[in-house]
Design an enzyme around this catalytic site. Structure first.
Site, PDB file in Angstrom:
ATOM      1  CG  ASP A   1     -14.495 -11.940   6.567  1.00 51.66           C
ATOM      2  OD1 ASP A   1     -15.195 -11.378   5.643  1.00 51.66           O
ATOM      3  OD2 ASP A   1     -14.341 -11.684   7.533  1.00 51.66           O
TER       4      ASP A   1
ATOM      5  NE  ARG B   1     -11.408 -13.903   7.982  1.00 53.30           N
ATOM      6  CZ  ARG B   1     -10.457 -12.819   7.764  1.00 53.30           C
ATOM      7  NH1 ARG B   1      -9.128 -12.929   7.923  1.00 53.30           N
ATOM      8  NH2 ARG B   1     -10.726 -11.506   7.842  1.00 53.30           N
TER       9      ARG B   1
ATOM     10  NE  ARG C   1     -10.455  -9.379   0.342  1.00 53.09           N
ATOM     11  CZ  ARG C   1     -10.951  -8.235   1.226  1.00 53.09           C
ATOM     12  NH1 ARG C   1     -10.179  -7.366   1.431  1.00 53.09           N
ATOM     13  NH2 ARG C   1     -11.910  -8.520   1.909  1.00 53.09           N
TER      14      ARG C   1
ATOM     15  CE  LYS D   1     -15.728  -9.427   2.036  1.00 53.30           C
ATOM     16  NZ  LYS D   1     -15.400 -10.282   3.124  1.00 53.30           N
ATOM     17  CG  HIS D   2     -15.707  -4.042   1.184  1.00 48.29           C
ATOM     18  ND1 HIS D   2     -15.090  -4.762   0.142  1.00 48.29           N
ATOM     19  CD2 HIS D   2     -15.626  -4.555   2.231  1.00 48.29           C
ATOM     20  CE1 HIS D   2     -14.369  -5.761   0.924  1.00 48.29           C
ATOM     21  NE2 HIS D   2     -14.856  -5.498   2.075  1.00 48.29           N
TER      22      HIS D   2
ATOM     23  CG  HIS E   1      -8.597  -3.212   7.129  1.00 50.02           C
ATOM     24  ND1 HIS E   1      -8.753  -3.230   5.969  1.00 50.02           N
ATOM     25  CD2 HIS E   1      -9.095  -4.051   8.108  1.00 50.02           C
ATOM     26  CE1 HIS E   1      -9.514  -4.441   5.954  1.00 50.02           C
ATOM     27  NE2 HIS E   1      -9.841  -4.959   7.069  1.00 50.02           N
TER      28      HIS E   1
ATOM     29  CG  ASP F   1     -15.596  -3.466   6.328  1.00 46.54           C
ATOM     30  OD1 ASP F   1     -15.334  -4.750   6.962  1.00 46.54           O
ATOM     31  OD2 ASP F   1     -14.778  -3.266   5.692  1.00 46.54           O
TER      32      ASP F   1
END
Length: 638
Positions: free
Chosen positions: A133, A141, A201, A231-232, A244, A328
């Protein structure tokens, strides 16, 4: 699929063909013949994407895995142990996802990806999709690489070329490390200000703006030989629940989605999108099938990830997507709280998902559970509960994607000295750091400036207080960076004083006193959810302090600048502030980071905005979302 030239690029020291080389033209691989020769176990393996984050046994880090992370010196997986290597070889996984914990520095990351690829080859498998990601901003990351300002900030610069430049750097850096898939860009339309998981984002709350911006990001990745992921699907922007930790539900109809959320996905498909990632969200107006939750016993609707109506009928049938559908993460609460492992496998694969992101491995127990999950998928297919025709179609799409990016022809994953040097010298360069800073300033948006509050021109003997709200307290290291930068440019009078403080539950009086005594005050607000705006919550207690500071300074005839360093919606929470500057992103910075070398990555948005508050640089951005006036909803506690 997107067609392009067959020019060559070099990835991690290996020469390969770029996208556009068909299965029977480039390196001569016949995907159909390859798929037909595979066993069922190999096919199922190709559909699985594994993630090795940590390695612990009985709650203790296994000392066989090297790591220099001072917080957890042995647990993070930065090199393969024998069991992981054997697992990759045996299960023929289609891909691996890397996280920040796996990536300590450029050389180590390059050697890790090469070792993973070699393990797959040694087991007679197909080269891996190595995924990450790298959206930019907070979701980047590679902490030693170029983190960039984030999507919303890039939109605020008003120039698509800035998106292309930053995404191009991401692609080049991933390329140098042997990473070939970016789970980016986010194409969700952030049309719910209370969204706790998408926010900055997203490029914008306008579907048209997102549809114009996301393909530019994707094209830049393609130019670097990196596969892109939209995404998503079918959209995570219009929710106030993070999948999440919860199970979001969006009551939009299909027609309503076509007028908003699906517009950017349609643009991405038309521009040649490689992968589309699903959302773990219920759409009861579209997918009517329900299931009994394994935790609550209540009926829940199937999420998009498990919906054949959404993935096969709409995404493939109506929208014409021929690429790879990736789920995901399947260990998110929206899935694990409501569905058994068996149902996850059956419903996800039968719905049309090609690649399944298996639960993140943090212990030996999860390592073994993931392997059992793959074995279970094989058994469910043999028994007919998973449709083998769906498996065959998925494997063909996965192999075709790998062939189009030249992966099937790769055999030698030896890491050369030249590849190491290129990675070390080419990632997180001074040039890219400077570009990040310039982009952050271009994005910074001055939405209000009254009473000559902005910028502050510190005079000899004056003081400026920078007060960070509780949720921004871990950004206090930005103060040292700002002070060093302004001192270095001689922008501060020698006897001027800058003080950085964090608001806590216990220091309200100290904060008020410091704010009243200072010649200039800059309040730094960080909003990640609606709770951060509410003085009655743990996340929002600092807003009451900010209210009192603004009122007290106005009584003394002094001004206040409010800097928003995350979601821009706090601009509507503090309308009484004399100046409001939006930075759109920030990252934890407890202390001054090294400015070059390993670990030098940081998000420039907040420090650049704070420098601008003191006259070092001029904000140029425009607001990419609508900000509602929300101050009247809250009353400061007496």
């Amino acid at each position: 699929m997107r067609q392009a030239s067959g020019r060559q690029i070099t990835i991690a020291g290996c020469v390969m063909n770029t996208i556009g080389v068909s299965a029977k033209e480039g390196s001569g691989f016949d995907v159909d013949r390859m798929a037909a020769s595979m066993s069922l176990e190999e096919k199922i393996g190709q559909m699985m994407v594994i993630s090795y984050l940590k390695w612990e046994e009985d709650g203790n880090p296994a000392r066989t895995v090297e790591n220099t992370d001072t917080e957890d010196p042995a647990a993070n997986i930065t090199e393969l142990n024998d069991e992981i290597r054997a697992s990759i070889a045996h299960y023929h996984f289609g891909g691996v996802t890397l996280f920040a914990e796996n990536c300590r520095d450029a050389e180590q990351t390059l050697r890790l990806t090469a070792d993973m690829q070699q393990a797959s080859r040694d087991g007679g498998g197909v080269p891996l999709l190595i995924c990450i990601d790298q959206e930019g901003g907070n979701t980047a990351r590679l902490r030693f690489g170029t983190m960039g300002p984030g999507n919303m900030a890039l939109t605020a610069t008003k120039d698509p070329e800035n998106i292309r430049q930053i995404a191009g750097i991401y692609g080049q850096e991933l390329n140098l490390l042997g990473i070939n898939v970016d789970f980016a860009p986010v194409v969700d339309v952030n049309n719910n200000p209370a969204n706790p998981v998408i926010g900055v984002r997203s490029f914008s709350d306008s579907p048209q703006v997102v549809a114009e911006s996301a393909p530019v990001f994707m094209d830049a990745l393609h130019e670097a030989g990196i596969m892109a992921t939209a995404k998503h699907f079918p959209g995570h922007g219009n929710t106030d629940v993070d999948s999440h930790i919860g199970f979001p539900c969006i009551n939009s109809t299909y027609e309503e989605l076509k007028q908003c959320e699906l517009i950017p996905f349609k643009a991405m498909i038309g521009a040649g999108c490689d992968l589309i990632m699903t959302a773990h969200i219920q759409y009861p107006e579209i997918e009517k099938e329900t299931s009994v939750s394994i935790s609550s016993g209540e009926e829940v609707y199937l999420p998009a990830t498990m919906s054949r109506t959404i993935l096969t009928d709409i995404l493939r049938g109506d929208m014409g997507f021929e690429g790879v559908i990736v789920s995901d993460a399947l260990d998110m609460a929206a899935i694990t709280d409501h569905f058994s492992t068996e149902d996850v496998l059956i419903k996800t694969i039968n719905a049309g998902v090609d690649l399944l992101l298996l639960p993140l491995i943090t212990t030996r127990e999860i390592f073994e559970q993931d392997q059992e999950m793959v074995d279970l998928a094989v058994e469910l297919t043999k028994s007919g509960r998973i449709d083998e025709a769906m498996v065959d179609a998925s494997v063909r799409r996965i192999l075709l994607l790998k062939e189009q990016y030249g992966l099937l022809g790769q055999k030698d994953f030896t890491v050369t000295d030249e590849a190491v040097r290129a990675a070390v010298e080419g990632i997180g360069t001074r040039k890219s750091r400077q570009l990040e800073w310039e982009m952050a300033l271009k994005a910074a948006t001055l939405v209000k400036n009254e009473n000559g509050a902005f910028p502050v021109r510190l005079k000899s003997g004056e003081s400026a207080l920078f007060l960070l709200a509780g949720p921004a307290a871990d950004r206090i290291g930005a103060g040292e960076l700002v002070t060093d930068r302004l001192t270095g440019t001689k922008a501060l009078p020698g006897d001027a004083k800058i003080r950085f403080m964090a608001s806590t539950r216990d220091n309200e009086g100290e904060c008020l006193t410091a704010a009243v005594e200072a010649d200039h005050v800059i309040l730094i607000s960080r909003v990640s959810s609606a709770e951060c705006l509410d003085p009655g919550t743990e996340e929002g207690f600092s807003t009451a302090v900010f209210d009192k500071i603004i009122e007290a300074r106005h009584e003394d005839g002094k001004t206040v600048i409010l800097v928003s360093c995350q979601l821009p919606y706090d601009a509507g929470r503090f309308p009484e502030a004399d100046a409001v500057l939006l930075a759109y992103n920030s990252g934890p910075m407890a202390k001054l980071p090294p400015l070059t070398g390993a670990g030098s990555g940081f998000i420039a948005n907040l420090p650049a905005a704070l420098c601008a508050c003191l006259g070092e640089g001029e904000p140029e951005g425009t607001l990419p979302v609508r900000v509602p006036l929300i101050r009247d909803r809250y009353q400061s506690p007496e």
